[in-house]
Design a protein around this motif. Structure first.
Motif, short mmCIF file in Angstrom:
data_model
loop_
_atom_site.label_atom_id
_atom_site.label_comp_id
_atom_site.label_asym_id
_atom_site.label_seq_id
_atom_site.Cartn_x
_atom_site.Cartn_y
_atom_site.Cartn_z
N ILE A 13 0.84 -1.19 0.18
CA ILE A 13 -0.04 0.13 0.01
C ILE A 13 0.88 1.27 -0.25
N GLN A 14 1.72 1.37 0.71
CA GLN A 14 2.48 2.58 1.29
C GLN A 14 3.69 2.98 -0.15
N ASP A 15 4.64 1.98 -0.56
CA ASP A 15 5.60 1.85 -1.35
C ASP A 15 5.69 0.53 -2.10
N PRO A 16 4.60 0.41 -3.01
CA PRO A 16 4.71 -1.03 -3.67
C PRO A 16 5.74 -0.85 -4.85
N TYR A 17 6.17 0.43 -5.11
CA TYR A 17 7.33 0.35 -6.41
C TYR A 17 8.69 0.15 -5.87
N SER A 18 8.95 0.04 -4.52
CA SER A 18 10.18 -0.38 -4.06
C SER A 18 10.43 -1.66 -3.61
N HIS A 19 9.51 -2.73 -3.89
CA HIS A 19 9.65 -4.18 -3.92
C HIS A 19 9.53 -4.85 -4.93
N GLN A 20 9.97 -6.14 -5.10
CA GLN A 20 9.61 -6.89 -6.12
C GLN A 20 9.23 -8.13 -5.62
N ILE A 21 8.62 -9.02 -6.62
CA ILE A 21 8.15 -10.33 -6.30
C ILE A 21 8.57 -11.23 -7.37
N LYS A 22 8.45 -12.43 -7.23
CA LYS A 22 8.84 -13.42 -8.13
C LYS A 22 7.54 -14.20 -8.21
N ILE B 228 6.03 -4.79 -7.27
CA ILE B 228 4.66 -4.96 -6.78
C ILE B 228 3.81 -4.11 -7.23
N GLY B 229 4.05 -2.82 -7.58
CA GLY B 229 3.30 -1.79 -8.09
C GLY B 229 2.63 -2.12 -9.46
N ASP B 230 3.96 -2.78 -10.24
CA ASP B 230 3.29 -3.20 -11.64
C ASP B 230 2.13 -4.40 -11.37
N ALA B 231 2.46 -5.14 -10.43
CA ALA B 231 1.87 -6.48 -10.44
C ALA B 231 0.22 -6.17 -9.64
N ASN B 232 0.21 -4.88 -8.94
CA ASN B 232 -0.86 -4.51 -8.63
C ASN B 232 -1.87 -3.80 -9.70
N GLY C 137 -12.01 -6.47 -15.15
CA GLY C 137 -10.89 -7.18 -14.43
C GLY C 137 -11.64 -7.48 -13.12
N ASN C 138 -11.27 -8.52 -12.43
CA ASN C 138 -11.40 -8.82 -10.95
C ASN C 138 -10.88 -9.62 -10.41
N VAL C 139 -10.24 -9.65 -9.01
CA VAL C 139 -9.54 -10.61 -8.34
C VAL C 139 -10.50 -10.72 -6.96
N GLY C 140 -11.59 -11.63 -6.89
CA GLY C 140 -12.42 -11.59 -6.04
C GLY C 140 -11.86 -12.31 -4.47
N PRO C 141 -12.84 -12.43 -3.64
CA PRO C 141 -12.43 -12.97 -2.27
C PRO C 141 -11.91 -14.36 -2.45
N MET C 142 -10.90 -14.81 -1.62
CA MET C 142 -10.25 -16.34 -1.45
C MET C 142 -9.80 -16.68 -2.85
N THR C 143 -9.25 -15.78 -3.60
CA THR C 143 -8.60 -16.31 -5.02
C THR C 143 -7.13 -15.91 -5.05
N TYR C 144 -6.62 -16.44 -6.09
CA TYR C 144 -5.18 -15.85 -6.27
C TYR C 144 -5.42 -14.99 -7.40
N ASP C 145 -3.87 -14.20 -7.44
CA ASP C 145 -3.97 -13.29 -8.75
C ASP C 145 -2.95 -13.95 -9.64
N ASP C 146 -2.77 -13.33 -10.84
CA ASP C 146 -1.81 -13.66 -11.81
C ASP C 146 -0.21 -13.58 -11.44
N TYR C 147 -0.10 -13.23 -10.16
CA TYR C 147 1.36 -13.14 -9.74
C TYR C 147 1.46 -14.21 -8.54
N GLY C 148 0.48 -15.01 -8.40
CA GLY C 148 0.55 -16.18 -7.08
C GLY C 148 0.26 -15.48 -6.23
N ARG C 149 -0.15 -14.35 -5.76
CA ARG C 149 -0.70 -13.73 -4.37
C ARG C 149 -1.96 -14.19 -3.98
#
Length: 488
Positions: free
Chosen positions: A191-200, A214-218, A228-240
């Protein structure tokens, strides 16, 4: 009363514990075990205090500042039972199908669920420790076999509606306190600084593990209805994993809600404590002195109550928003003080009657005739008898403050963005309520209704426990005066 019992009652609690130390020692050992399990996290909260501000103003602290910071950081890095570093759910799916980087290679949803269960198990253990403390005192260190307070506790334990409120309020408080551990991700990363962190993540098109900000993944995980929708109890395309789905910005709604609970609880508790202290002080003064003092407080209180509260809050929050006060905790302290300044007359009205009733009792006249100071009389002989009323009305008022803060945030006048607040989630999701992204507004709305109802239920339970005749509509003032402040 026998001579032996008279001598026994003169002993202080410390002396009683010294005579029979084993129960108290066992109770203290339980506390040390609970403390050790979360010592690193507690010390981290101490290190989060802006010590640099104090060191700059107090020169004699500078020689020890650096060693203290090194030692403190080492202690705050100690592993804890609820640490995210142990139960890490921020992994990625391997091309072969398993999970990498997560606790024991489990899926992020399972690891997150384990952490949630541990958080509530730990807090339940702490709650049981508090209950055992009360029983230990009652069984081993209190002279009286029975006090009116015992009946109050037993009545509340059998009050189903009140217990419902207690359970929900307890879960809400745990959300606020353990928000960093409960969220599937952290406030800083998502939420606060998503473009300073990365994910695999596993790119399913090329079947390769790649990295992304993370900002791009968001941006690719937004919930915007049909587009487009990521509903409750689901994974997004980045495995989160998203227990409550995502916001229109793609940020995790569950993390947003947990940290929003912390903001709501801070504002509610701070305003209730401040307004409760003001209301108690005025109630005691007006009941003791009456006459001109009572008339003056009545005029001031009625004047404050006559002003449209919502309009006053909107005006003052807008005027003071850019001041130093409006920047503390992103405006949270400002709102807490505004609610306290405009809400104390309502609490004072609630406890003024009981205070007046107690001030007419014979023991108050006896205290005056013996030359006891007014402050001592009010503190020892009057204040305990209005605390029951104050607790009841405070619990009911707290729910109103939470829903008011949410309403102001819904109107764009609440806590400064991007600090999470439940009303803002409802506001940003209101255009998607009839789409697949219904969860953005509905989940925060349901939780607000549930929390406010729970605080009211808790207040009802406390009221019926303190004043058993209130359920039948009988006058319970005298009964409350007889039970509210008793105890050994």
């Amino acid at each position: 009363m026998s001579t032996n019992s008279a001598i026994r009652e003169e002993k202080s609690l410390r002396e009683r514990i010294a005579d029979n130390p084993r129960p108290a020692a066992l109770w203290l050992a339980g506390f040390l075990v609970l403390l050790a399990l979360e010592f690193g996290a507690l010390w981290g909260m101490i290190m989060a205090v802006p010590w640099g501000t104090f060191v700059d103003k107090l020169a004699f602290l500078k020689p020890i500042a650096a060693p203290f910071a090194t030692f403190g950081d080492a202690l705050s890095d100690l592993p804890t039972l609820l640490s995210r570093s142990i139960f890490d759910n921020t992994g990625w799916q391997s091309p072969s199908g398993g999970w990498k980087g997560t606790f024991l290679g489990l899926s992020p949803a399972v690891v997150w669920a384990i952490r949630v269960v541990l958080v509530y198990a730990y807090t339940l253990a702490f709650l049981y420790w508090l209950w055992r403390g009360y029983l230990t005192f009652r069984e081993h260190y209190r002279y009286a076999d029975w006090t009116p307070r015992d009946d109050m506790v037993n009545r509340f334990r059998n009050h189903t509606w009140g217990l419902f409120g207690f359970v929900v309020v307890f879960m809400f408080v745990v959300m606020a306190i353990f928000a960093p551990a409960l969220g599937p991700t952290t406030l800083e990363r998502n939420i606060q600084d998503p473009y300073s962190h990365q994910i695999k993540y596993l790119d399913k098109d090329s079947n390769q593990v790649k990295e992304a900000l993370i900002g791009d993944a968001n941006s690719d995980s937004q919930s915007e209805g049909s587009s487009g929708n990521v509903g409750p109890m689901t994974y997004d395309d980045y495995g989160r994993y998203h227990p409550f789905g995502t916001l229109p910005t793609g940020k995790d709604l569950f993390t947003f809600m947990m940290h929003g609970a912390r903001v709501s609880l801070f504002i509610g508790l701070t305003s209730i404590i401040v307004s409760g202290l003001i209301a108690t002080a005025f109630a005691l003064l007006t009941a003791y002195y009456k006459g001109a003092v009572d008339l003056l407080v009545v005029v001031v209180g009625d004047s404050v109550m006559s002003i449209p509260r919502l309009l006053l809050l909107i005006l003052l929050s807008y005027v003071l928003k850019s001041t130093w006060l409006g920047k503390i905790y992103n405006g949270g302290l400002l709102f807490a003080l505004l609610f306290a300044a405009t809400g104390w007359p309502f609490l004072w009205r609630a406890v003024r009657g009981p205070a007046m009733q107690v001030s007419e009792q014979e023991w108050i006249d006896a205290a005056k005739s013996f030359g006891q100071s007014p402050v001592t009389t009010m503190k020892k002989h009057m204040a305990p008898y209005i605390l029951g009323y104050l607790l009841v009305y405070s619990s009911m008022t707290l729910g109103g403050i939470i829903i008011s803060v949410a309403a102001l945030s819904f109107l764009g006048l609440g806590i400064n963005a991007p600090t999470p607040e439940w009303g803002r989630a409802i506001s940003v999701g209101q255009t998607y309520t009839t789409t697949a992204s219904w969860h953005i507004s509905l989940i925060p709305g349901v939780l607000i209704v549930l929390i406010v109802t729970a605080f009211n239920a808790l207040g009802d339970g406390i009221r019926d426990a303190v004043d058993p005749q209130s359920e039948t509509g009988d006058d319970g003032g005298a009964e409350v005066a007889a039970t509210g402040g008793s105890g050994a």
